[in-house]
Design an enzyme around this catalytic site. Structure first.
Site, PDB file in Angstrom:
ATOM      1  N   ALA A   1      86.451 -67.365   6.916  1.00  0.00           N
ATOM      2  CA  ALA A   1      86.994 -66.665   6.558  1.00  0.00           C
ATOM      3  C   ALA A   1      88.243 -66.708   7.564  1.00  0.00           C
ATOM      4  O   ALA A   1      88.688 -67.497   8.715  1.00  0.00           O
ATOM      5  CB  ALA A   1      86.027 -65.357   7.245  1.00  0.00           C
TER       6      ALA A   1
ATOM      7  N   ASP B   1      93.787 -52.610  20.437  1.00  0.00           N
ATOM      8  CA  ASP B   1      93.366 -53.073  21.156  1.00  0.00           C
ATOM      9  C   ASP B   1      92.131 -51.614  21.753  1.00  0.00           C
ATOM     10  O   ASP B   1      92.521 -51.141  22.645  1.00  0.00           O
ATOM     11  CB  ASP B   1      93.520 -54.171  22.604  1.00  0.00           C
ATOM     12  CG  ASP B   1      93.154 -55.562  22.696  1.00  0.00           C
ATOM     13  OD1 ASP B   1      93.068 -55.711  21.424  1.00  0.00           O
ATOM     14  OD2 ASP B   1      94.383 -56.238  22.804  1.00  0.00           O
TER      15      ASP B   1
ATOM     16  N   LEU C   1      91.089 -64.655  25.118  1.00  0.00           N
ATOM     17  CA  LEU C   1      91.160 -64.725  26.485  1.00  0.00           C
ATOM     18  C   LEU C   1      90.465 -66.334  27.102  1.00  0.00           C
ATOM     19  O   LEU C   1      91.044 -66.481  28.092  1.00  0.00           O
ATOM     20  CB  LEU C   1      90.382 -63.509  27.071  1.00  0.00           C
ATOM     21  CG  LEU C   1      90.463 -63.414  28.043  1.00  0.00           C
ATOM     22  CD1 LEU C   1      91.898 -63.558  28.768  1.00  0.00           C
ATOM     23  CD2 LEU C   1      89.495 -62.054  29.168  1.00  0.00           C
TER      24      LEU C   1
ATOM     25  N   THR D   1      81.723 -58.894  12.255  1.00  0.00           N
ATOM     26  CA  THR D   1      82.398 -58.620  13.270  1.00  0.00           C
ATOM     27  C   THR D   1      82.410 -57.448  13.410  1.00  0.00           C
ATOM     28  O   THR D   1      82.228 -55.926  12.970  1.00  0.00           O
ATOM     29  CB  THR D   1      83.598 -58.820  12.928  1.00  0.00           C
ATOM     30  OG1 THR D   1      84.580 -58.339  13.971  1.00  0.00           O
ATOM     31  CG2 THR D   1      84.312 -58.217  12.230  1.00  0.00           C
TER      32      THR D   1
ATOM     33  N   LYS E   1      85.650 -57.540   6.499  1.00  0.00           N
ATOM     34  CA  LYS E   1      84.661 -58.057   7.185  1.00  0.00           C
ATOM     35  C   LYS E   1      83.303 -57.084   6.252  1.00  0.00           C
ATOM     36  O   LYS E   1      82.208 -56.762   5.900  1.00  0.00           O
ATOM     37  CB  LYS E   1      84.604 -58.210   7.885  1.00  0.00           C
ATOM     38  CG  LYS E   1      84.671 -59.767   8.974  1.00  0.00           C
ATOM     39  CD  LYS E   1      83.964 -60.636   8.396  1.00  0.00           C
ATOM     40  CE  LYS E   1      85.099 -61.727   8.432  1.00  0.00           C
ATOM     41  NZ  LYS E   1      84.137 -62.730   8.422  1.00  0.00           N
TER      42      LYS E   1
ATOM     43  N   ARG F   1      84.986 -56.529  27.534  1.00  0.00           N
ATOM     44  CA  ARG F   1      84.429 -57.412  26.360  1.00  0.00           C
ATOM     45  C   ARG F   1      83.165 -57.365  26.253  1.00  0.00           C
ATOM     46  O   ARG F   1      83.106 -58.089  27.795  1.00  0.00           O
ATOM     47  CB  ARG F   1      85.473 -58.246  25.540  1.00  0.00           C
ATOM     48  CG  ARG F   1      86.715 -58.000  25.613  1.00  0.00           C
ATOM     49  CD  ARG F   1      87.351 -57.035  24.516  1.00  0.00           C
ATOM     50  NE  ARG F   1      88.094 -56.560  23.284  1.00  0.00           N
ATOM     51  CZ  ARG F   1      89.093 -55.412  24.037  1.00  0.00           C
ATOM     52  NH1 ARG F   1      87.689 -54.530  24.489  1.00  0.00           N
ATOM     53  NH2 ARG F   1      89.871 -55.309  22.965  1.00  0.00           N
TER      54      ARG F   1
ATOM     55  N   TYR G   1      91.699 -56.976   9.580  1.00  0.00           N
ATOM     56  CA  TYR G   1      90.176 -58.002   8.975  1.00  0.00           C
ATOM     57  C   TYR G   1      88.640 -57.426   9.205  1.00  0.00           C
ATOM     58  O   TYR G   1      88.187 -57.693   9.581  1.00  0.00           O
ATOM     59  CB  TYR G   1      90.532 -58.614  10.906  1.00  0.00           C
ATOM     60  CG  TYR G   1      89.443 -59.452  11.122  1.00  0.00           C
ATOM     61  CD1 TYR G   1      88.867 -60.587  11.059  1.00  0.00           C
ATOM     62  CD2 TYR G   1      88.517 -59.327  12.554  1.00  0.00           C
ATOM     63  CE1 TYR G   1      87.272 -61.156  10.897  1.00  0.00           C
ATOM     64  CE2 TYR G   1      87.064 -60.476  12.534  1.00  0.00           C
ATOM     65  CZ  TYR G   1      87.340 -61.067  11.765  1.00  0.00           C
ATOM     66  OH  TYR G   1      85.574 -61.201  12.005  1.00  0.00           O
TER      67      TYR G   1
HETATM   68  N1  UFG Z   1      93.513 -60.696  26.248  1.00  0.00           N
HETATM   69  C1  UFG Z   1      94.507 -60.635  26.993  1.00  0.00           C
HETATM   70  N2  UFG Z   1      95.142 -61.615  27.844  1.00  0.00           N
HETATM   71  C2  UFG Z   1      95.488 -62.804  26.141  1.00  0.00           C
HETATM   72  C3  UFG Z   1      94.461 -63.032  25.025  1.00  0.00           C
HETATM   73  C4  UFG Z   1      93.484 -61.546  25.187  1.00  0.00           C
HETATM   74  O1  UFG Z   1      94.761 -59.922  28.309  1.00  0.00           O
HETATM   75  O2  UFG Z   1      96.453 -63.622  25.968  1.00  0.00           O
HETATM   76  C5  UFG Z   1      92.380 -59.740  26.409  1.00  0.00           C
HETATM   77  C6  UFG Z   1      93.133 -58.344  24.952  1.00  0.00           C
HETATM   78  O3  UFG Z   1      93.422 -57.582  25.437  1.00  0.00           O
HETATM   79  C7  UFG Z   1      91.532 -58.440  25.423  1.00  0.00           C
HETATM   80  C8  UFG Z   1      90.257 -59.704  25.796  1.00  0.00           C
HETATM   81  O4  UFG Z   1      91.695 -60.279  26.904  1.00  0.00           O
HETATM   82  O5  UFG Z   1      90.926 -57.294  25.835  1.00  0.00           O
HETATM   83  C9  UFG Z   1      89.496 -60.560  24.985  1.00  0.00           C
HETATM   84  O6  UFG Z   1      90.861 -60.614  23.808  1.00  0.00           O
HETATM   85  P1  UFG Z   1      90.593 -62.177  22.458  1.00  0.00           P
HETATM   86  O7  UFG Z   1      91.689 -62.119  21.717  1.00  0.00           O
HETATM   87  O8  UFG Z   1      89.689 -63.153  23.114  1.00  0.00           O
HETATM   88  O9  UFG Z   1      89.494 -61.035  21.820  1.00  0.00           O
HETATM   89  P2  UFG Z   1      89.458 -59.403  20.764  1.00  0.00           P
HETATM   90  O10 UFG Z   1      88.137 -58.615  21.936  1.00  0.00           O
HETATM   91  O11 UFG Z   1      90.740 -58.842  20.289  1.00  0.00           O
HETATM   92  O12 UFG Z   1      88.600 -59.801  19.809  1.00  0.00           O
HETATM   93  C10 UFG Z   1      87.253 -60.282  19.569  1.00  0.00           C
HETATM   94  C11 UFG Z   1      86.938 -61.129  18.009  1.00  0.00           C
HETATM   95  C12 UFG Z   1      87.358 -60.643  17.166  1.00  0.00           C
HETATM   96  C13 UFG Z   1      86.691 -58.893  16.611  1.00  0.00           C
HETATM   97  C14 UFG Z   1      87.368 -58.533  17.149  1.00  0.00           C
HETATM   98  C15 UFG Z   1      86.393 -56.815  18.101  1.00  0.00           C
HETATM   99  O13 UFG Z   1      87.666 -62.812  18.603  1.00  0.00           O
HETATM  100  O14 UFG Z   1      87.157 -61.156  15.974  1.00  0.00           O
HETATM  101  O15 UFG Z   1      86.518 -59.063  19.505  1.00  0.00           O
HETATM  102  O16 UFG Z   1      86.999 -56.470  18.372  1.00  0.00           O
HETATM  103  F1  UFG Z   1      87.439 -58.958  15.381  1.00  0.00           F
END
Ligand code: UFG
Length: 332
Positions: free
Chosen positions: A76, A284, A191, A118, A146, A222, A142
């Site tokens: 996906a 977010d 992250l 997800t 799903k 998270r 996204y």
């Molecule tokens: N973050 C930063 N800086 C970065 C990257 C991320 O501060 O450079 C923060 C984001 O704002 C978030 C946390 O770190 O608060 C985690 O971010 P990720 O991008 O690692 O993950 P997400 O929570 O955005 O995404 C995850 C999964 C997705 C799913 C989502 C559900 O990767 O597939 O949770 O909201 F859809």
């Protein structure tokens, strides 16, 4: 033991699940077009059919290697931000993949299906922790894609008797504890690998997206769940599919802030994580934490690596051994 078709088995969660299946003695066929996944992530012992899920010839070639006890469908598009720039592509491709593979499975007489779903199904949740009874209201294309995949499978169940498990992952992180696989996305947006890369000097300093959230330290919270624990959950839901379809939220149940993740990476790595502070990233939610009580009760699943330290330690080991990811590893 059994024989399983794993789509997206060259990707991050898929490859760790392939390892878990092989470790318990199952046979595995991987269907992956290698657009995001890596040939080197497919372990020796699994057969690879290189092709797309929406290519009938590739799907036919994969099912010719059956019969399969179940299909585990990981293939996906999965970037929330990208999905808001290309919503029709996300919804179109993700739904086309699931309908093509589930349709072929039904035709081949395989009536068990595990879907990578997800936490994005819940959008901005009403309550934390998030259980399965919360409102499904995706805040991204996204998440919507799903949700539509889950709904499509409900029709496969109704018409073809397909039983399915939809596993709604929270934040997958970490790497195989034995160092056989790890996380390698391009572009990388997550992250943990960004923070480790910044500390190792293999990536630029990262930006903390938002410091004014309504959380104790102002950064987003998270639920980071070890990828090997995610893989284990896939194995544990399989026996349930003899009887019924299931939907589970899949996370550790503990939330960590972005600052806590950076502190943990610095502590494990023994060096600071170069970073700056920036504005919020659109879309977010302040906090996403799973209640996996239902999964735990029904399957006995509980995470082997619930501590953020262990998640980061395995990820750190992988990234320091493979600074260029799978580019450093010969294909199996
Ligand atoms: N973050 C930063 N800086 C970065 C990257 C991320 O501060 O450079 C923060 C984001 O704002 C978030 C946390 O770190 O608060 C985690 O971010 P990720 O991008 O690692 O993950 P997400 O929570 O955005 O995404 C995850 C999964 C997705 C799913 C989502 C559900 O990767 O597939 O949770 O909201 F859809």
């Amino acid at each position: 033991m059994g024989r399983y078709l794993v789509t997206g088995g060259a990707g991050y969660v898929g490859s760790h699940t392939v390892l878990a299946l092989l470790d318990r003695g199952d046979e595995v066929v991987v269907l992956d077009d290698l657009s995001k996944g890596h040939r080197g992530a497919v372990p020796t012992g699994a057969k690879l059919v290189a092709g797309r899920c929406d290519d009938p010839k590739a799907v036919e070639a994969a099912f010719a290697l059956g019969p399969f006890d179940a299909v585990l469908h990981f293939a996906a598009l999965s970037l929330v931000g990208e999905s808001m720039r290309e919503p029709m592509r996300y919804i179109g491709e993700n739904l086309a993949n699931v309908t093509a593979v589930a349709g072929a499975a039904a035709k081949a007489g395989c009536r068990k299906f595990v879907l990578s779903s997800t936490a994005a199904l819940f959008g901005f949740p009403e309550r934390i922790p998030i259980d399965e009874d919360q409102r499904l209201e995706p805040a991204s294309a996204y998440g919507e894609s799903k949700l539509l995949c889950e709904r499509a499978l409900a029709w496969a169940e109704r018409v073809h008797g397909m039983r399915f498990a939809a596993l709604r992952y929270f934040n997958a992180a970490g790497a195989d504890p034995d160092g056989r696989a790890g996380e390698d996305h391009d572009p990388e947006t997550h992250l943990v690998p960004l923070a480790i890369g910044a500390a190792l000097g293999t990536r630029a300093p990262l930006t903390v997206f938002g410091t004014d959230y309504d959380t104790p330290d102002g950064t987003c919270i998270r639920d980071y769940v070890h990828v090997a624990d995610l893989a284990d959950a896939h194995l544990r839901v399989l026996p349930l599919l003899d009887h019924r379809s299931v939907r589970y939220n899949l996370g550790n149940g503990t939330g960590y802030s972005v600052r806590q993740v950076l502190e943990t990476v610095a502590a494990i790595g023994g060096r600071p994580v170069p970073h700056g502070l920036g504005p919020r990233r659109e879309g977010d939610p302040a906090a996403l934490v799973a209640s996996s009580a239902r999964l735990r009760a029904d399957t006995g699943w509980s995470p082997r690596f619930p501590a953020l330290e262990d998640i980061v330690r395995t990820a750190w080991a992988w990234h320091s051994a493979h600074p260029k990811g799978y580019a450093d590893r010969p294909a199996a």
